[in-house]
Design a protein around this motif. Structure first.
Motif, PDB file in Angstrom:
ATOM      1  N   ARG A   7       0.917  -1.141   0.000  1.00 11.96           N
ATOM      2  CA  ARG A   7      -0.104   0.088   0.140  1.00 11.96           C
ATOM      3  C   ARG A   7       0.915   1.273   0.065  1.00 11.96           C
ATOM      4  O   ARG A   7       1.201   1.817   1.196  1.00 11.96           O
ATOM      5  CB  ARG A   7      -0.977  -0.016   1.193  1.00 11.96           C
ATOM      6  CG  ARG A   7      -2.038   1.254   1.385  1.00 11.96           C
ATOM      7  CD  ARG A   7      -2.884   0.773   2.525  1.00 11.96           C
ATOM      8  NE  ARG A   7      -2.620   0.747   3.571  1.00 11.96           N
ATOM      9  CZ  ARG A   7      -2.004   1.535   4.445  1.00 11.96           C
ATOM     10  NH1 ARG A   7      -2.122   2.787   4.019  1.00 11.96           N
ATOM     11  NH2 ARG A   7      -1.572   1.227   5.650  1.00 11.96           N
ATOM     12  N   THR A   8       1.309   1.714  -1.024  1.00 12.26           N
ATOM     13  CA  THR A   8       2.106   2.690  -1.549  1.00 12.26           C
ATOM     14  C   THR A   8       2.024   3.248  -2.747  1.00 12.26           C
ATOM     15  O   THR A   8       1.807   2.611  -3.588  1.00 12.26           O
ATOM     16  CB  THR A   8       3.626   2.314  -0.942  1.00 12.26           C
ATOM     17  OG1 THR A   8       4.223   3.446  -1.196  1.00 12.26           O
ATOM     18  CG2 THR A   8       4.168   1.446  -1.802  1.00 12.26           C
ATOM     19  N   SER A   9       2.297   4.524  -2.978  1.00 11.64           N
ATOM     20  CA  SER A   9       2.394   5.112  -4.368  1.00 11.64           C
ATOM     21  C   SER A   9       4.015   5.258  -4.603  1.00 11.64           C
ATOM     22  O   SER A   9       4.240   6.058  -5.407  1.00 11.64           O
ATOM     23  CB  SER A   9       1.883   6.612  -4.348  1.00 11.64           C
ATOM     24  OG  SER A   9       1.911   7.441  -3.433  1.00 11.64           O
ATOM     25  N   ARG A  65      13.341   2.551   1.618  1.00 12.37           N
ATOM     26  CA  ARG A  65      13.899   3.395   2.678  1.00 12.37           C
ATOM     27  C   ARG A  65      12.856   3.821   3.818  1.00 12.37           C
ATOM     28  O   ARG A  65      13.178   3.984   4.886  1.00 12.37           O
ATOM     29  CB  ARG A  65      14.356   4.490   1.640  1.00 12.37           C
ATOM     30  CG  ARG A  65      15.737   4.484   1.047  1.00 12.37           C
ATOM     31  CD  ARG A  65      16.498   5.563   0.818  1.00 12.37           C
ATOM     32  NE  ARG A  65      15.537   6.426  -0.171  1.00 12.37           N
ATOM     33  CZ  ARG A  65      15.649   6.389  -1.532  1.00 12.37           C
ATOM     34  NH1 ARG A  65      16.346   5.592  -2.012  1.00 12.37           N
ATOM     35  NH2 ARG A  65      15.010   7.111  -2.300  1.00 12.37           N
ATOM     36  N   ALA A  66      11.645   4.081   3.374  1.00 11.00           N
ATOM     37  CA  ALA A  66      10.663   4.507   4.302  1.00 11.00           C
ATOM     38  C   ALA A  66      10.122   3.658   5.316  1.00 11.00           C
ATOM     39  O   ALA A  66       9.786   3.809   6.493  1.00 11.00           O
ATOM     40  CB  ALA A  66       9.370   5.158   3.471  1.00 11.00           C
ATOM     41  N   ALA A  67      10.377   2.254   4.832  1.00  8.71           N
ATOM     42  CA  ALA A  67       9.938   0.805   5.474  1.00  8.71           C
ATOM     43  C   ALA A  67      10.898   0.874   6.708  1.00  8.71           C
ATOM     44  O   ALA A  67      10.495   0.279   7.899  1.00  8.71           O
ATOM     45  CB  ALA A  67       9.905  -0.120   4.851  1.00  8.71           C
ATOM     46  N   VAL A  68      11.977   1.129   6.606  1.00  4.40           N
ATOM     47  CA  VAL A  68      12.995   0.755   7.918  1.00  4.40           C
ATOM     48  C   VAL A  68      12.634   1.651   8.976  1.00  4.40           C
ATOM     49  O   VAL A  68      12.352   2.646   9.116  1.00  4.40           O
ATOM     50  CB  VAL A  68      14.644   1.358   7.498  1.00  4.40           C
ATOM     51  CG1 VAL A  68      15.283   1.104   8.465  1.00  4.40           C
ATOM     52  CG2 VAL A  68      14.941   0.698   6.057  1.00  4.40           C
ATOM     53  N   ILE A  69      12.678   0.560  10.283  1.00  2.58           N
ATOM     54  CA  ILE A  69      12.407   1.122  11.678  1.00  2.58           C
ATOM     55  C   ILE A  69      13.710   1.583  11.906  1.00  2.58           C
ATOM     56  O   ILE A  69      14.476   0.705  12.224  1.00  2.58           O
ATOM     57  CB  ILE A  69      11.889  -0.160  12.356  1.00  2.58           C
ATOM     58  CG1 ILE A  69      10.414  -0.461  11.702  1.00  2.58           C
ATOM     59  CG2 ILE A  69      11.667   0.598  13.782  1.00  2.58           C
ATOM     60  CD1 ILE A  69      10.043  -1.823  12.394  1.00  2.58           C
ATOM     61  N   HIS A  70      13.613   2.939  12.550  1.00  2.00           N
ATOM     62  CA  HIS A  70      14.941   3.585  13.043  1.00  2.00           C
ATOM     63  C   HIS A  70      14.858   3.498  14.481  1.00  2.00           C
ATOM     64  O   HIS A  70      14.543   4.483  14.951  1.00  2.00           O
ATOM     65  CB  HIS A  70      14.997   4.956  12.462  1.00  2.00           C
ATOM     66  CG  HIS A  70      15.422   4.853  10.674  1.00  2.00           C
ATOM     67  ND1 HIS A  70      16.494   4.505  10.330  1.00  2.00           N
ATOM     68  CD2 HIS A  70      14.578   5.345   9.803  1.00  2.00           C
ATOM     69  CE1 HIS A  70      16.471   4.607   9.065  1.00  2.00           C
ATOM     70  NE2 HIS A  70      15.151   5.112   8.739  1.00  2.00           N
ATOM     71  N   SER A  81       7.049   6.441  10.246  1.00  2.00           N
ATOM     72  CA  SER A  81       7.188   5.850   9.017  1.00  2.00           C
ATOM     73  C   SER A  81       6.500   6.863   7.944  1.00  2.00           C
ATOM     74  O   SER A  81       4.999   6.985   8.187  1.00  2.00           O
ATOM     75  CB  SER A  81       6.727   4.426   8.668  1.00  2.00           C
ATOM     76  OG  SER A  81       6.792   4.161   7.300  1.00  2.00           O
ATOM     77  N   PRO A  82       6.891   7.403   6.765  1.00  2.00           N
ATOM     78  CA  PRO A  82       5.995   7.727   5.715  1.00  2.00           C
ATOM     79  C   PRO A  82       4.899   6.856   5.040  1.00  2.00           C
ATOM     80  O   PRO A  82       4.092   7.636   4.346  1.00  2.00           O
ATOM     81  CB  PRO A  82       7.254   8.427   4.731  1.00  2.00           C
ATOM     82  CG  PRO A  82       8.547   8.344   5.517  1.00  2.00           C
ATOM     83  CD  PRO A  82       8.199   7.159   6.511  1.00  2.00           C
ATOM     84  N   LEU A  83       5.232   5.626   5.386  1.00  2.00           N
ATOM     85  CA  LEU A  83       4.088   4.856   4.650  1.00  2.00           C
ATOM     86  C   LEU A  83       3.028   4.752   5.530  1.00  2.00           C
ATOM     87  O   LEU A  83       1.831   4.254   4.915  1.00  2.00           O
ATOM     88  CB  LEU A  83       4.587   3.430   4.548  1.00  2.00           C
ATOM     89  CG  LEU A  83       6.103   3.103   3.800  1.00  2.00           C
ATOM     90  CD1 LEU A  83       6.512   1.790   3.937  1.00  2.00           C
ATOM     91  CD2 LEU A  83       5.941   3.795   2.508  1.00  2.00           C
TER      92      LEU A  83
END
Length: 338
Positions: A295-297, A305-310, A330-332
């Motif tokens: 579920r992403t555009s 990159r956005a999925a990585v948990i920091h 997360s931007p997702l």
């Protein structure tokens, strides 16, 4: 008619049989190293070695007898190998000591033995096994979790189900180690481990990987309909109940964390094609992105990159906020964090 051949036979007629003997002996010796108890291992290893040498000797002079000897040897090995059955009764490692079971009553699901350990480090933890209740009408979404510790092509994959009351239930297909065992990819080919379906809280199973182990963990929202999410959740419950009733062996290629997920996903979406990235689990997000299952555009690289948990070892989240915290960053997920 005698099956004797000239004392110096043509090499080409001997090599195929010799190659099969060597391969069969190598496989059997590896199986023995994983399946025969320590006190018997060396005598059995010596016996297999002598049998292989004997078959090669016979084959050099009597080709037909060599084939018959190899056939009988393979029958004996097959009978022994078939006698090794999975068990639910062993001295299990604490983190896989229990497998979840589920009871379904309409839209109400009760899951027993949900793991919710308090991990202070990978070896220092407080065990907690809980019984939890979930409302199927409150199932809001499904996420894929991947965890990479060394080779980026290999990841452990988990599936997390989000509910309206804030609960997240994660299913993880894992090896069921005995207390003294450590994971071995080779052992996974030789019935070394049983298969475990662990149901756990994200604060346990995801936090273990992000905080205690320091692995690279990523969280991907899946593009599924409510009906698909419900079917997938129920398929996991059926799978874990089946494992309790009938134990299975973990198999490094055909029955691991990713192939089991793929088979369950195919129950929901039968059109999912087989792909080499199912076997190289680090590329499962690429596969899902290509098929519109995330579920992403964003582009694939941006999504990964956005999925990585920091998080760093020692990072704190107040009790009950871990799942919300990793999504809020997360931007997702954006404003509609679940």
């Amino acid at each position: 008619m005698s099956d004797a051949i000239p004392r110096r036979p043509r090499l080409w007629s001997f090599l195929p049989l010799a190659l099969l003997v060597v391969l069969a002996a190598a496989w059997t010796l590896t199986a023995v190293s994983f399946q025969v108890p320590g006190g018997w291992r060396w005598p059995v290893t010596a016996l297999v070695g002598m049998a292989a040498c004997g078959i090669l000797y016979i084959s050099w002079y009597r080709r037909l007898r060599g084939w018959l000897a190899l056939f009988l040897g393979l029958v004996l090995v097959t009978v022994w190998w078939s006698s090794i059955q999975p068990s639910a009764e062993r001295d299990w490692a604490p983190d896989v000591a229990r497998i979840a079971t589920a009871q379904i009553d309409g839209n109400r699901v009760t899951v027993h033995d949900v793991r919710n350990f308090d991990w202070r480090s990978e070896t220092d933890f407080t065990p907690r096994w809980e019984t939890r209740t979930y409302d199927l009408n409150g199932l809001q979404g499904v996420d894929l979790v991947t965890s990479v510790w060394a080779n980026p092509a290999i990841a452990h994959t988990l599936v997390s189900f989000a509910f309206a009351d804030g609960q997240h239930l994660v299913f993880s297909v894992e090896i069921r180690r005995e207390r003294t065992e450590v994971f071995s990819e080779i052992g996974g080919f030789f019935k070394e481990f049983e298969l475990a379906m662990i149901a756990a809280d994200e604060n346990d199973i995801v936090r273990l990987r992000t905080d205690a182990r320091g692995e690279t963990v990523s969280l991907f929202p899946l593009n599924v309909t409510p009906e698909q999410a419900r079917k997938l959740f129920l398929s996991y419950l059926a799978r874990t109940n089946a494992l309790v009733d009938k134990p299975e062996f973990y198999q490094t290629i055909t029955s691991n964390c990713t192939t089991v997920i793929f088979r369950l996903a195919r129950l929901v979406a039968p059109g999912l094609p087989m792909d080499w990235r199912i076997l190289l689990s680090g590329y499962v997000p690429d596969y899902l992105h290509d098929h519109g299952a995330l579920r992403t555009s964003l582009s694939l690289d941006e999504t990964k990159r956005a999925a990585v948990i920091h998080r760093k070892p020692g990072d704190a989240s107040p009790a009950g906020t871990f799942s919300a915290d990793i999504r809020a960053a997360s931007p997702l997920y954006g404003a509609g964090v679940r």
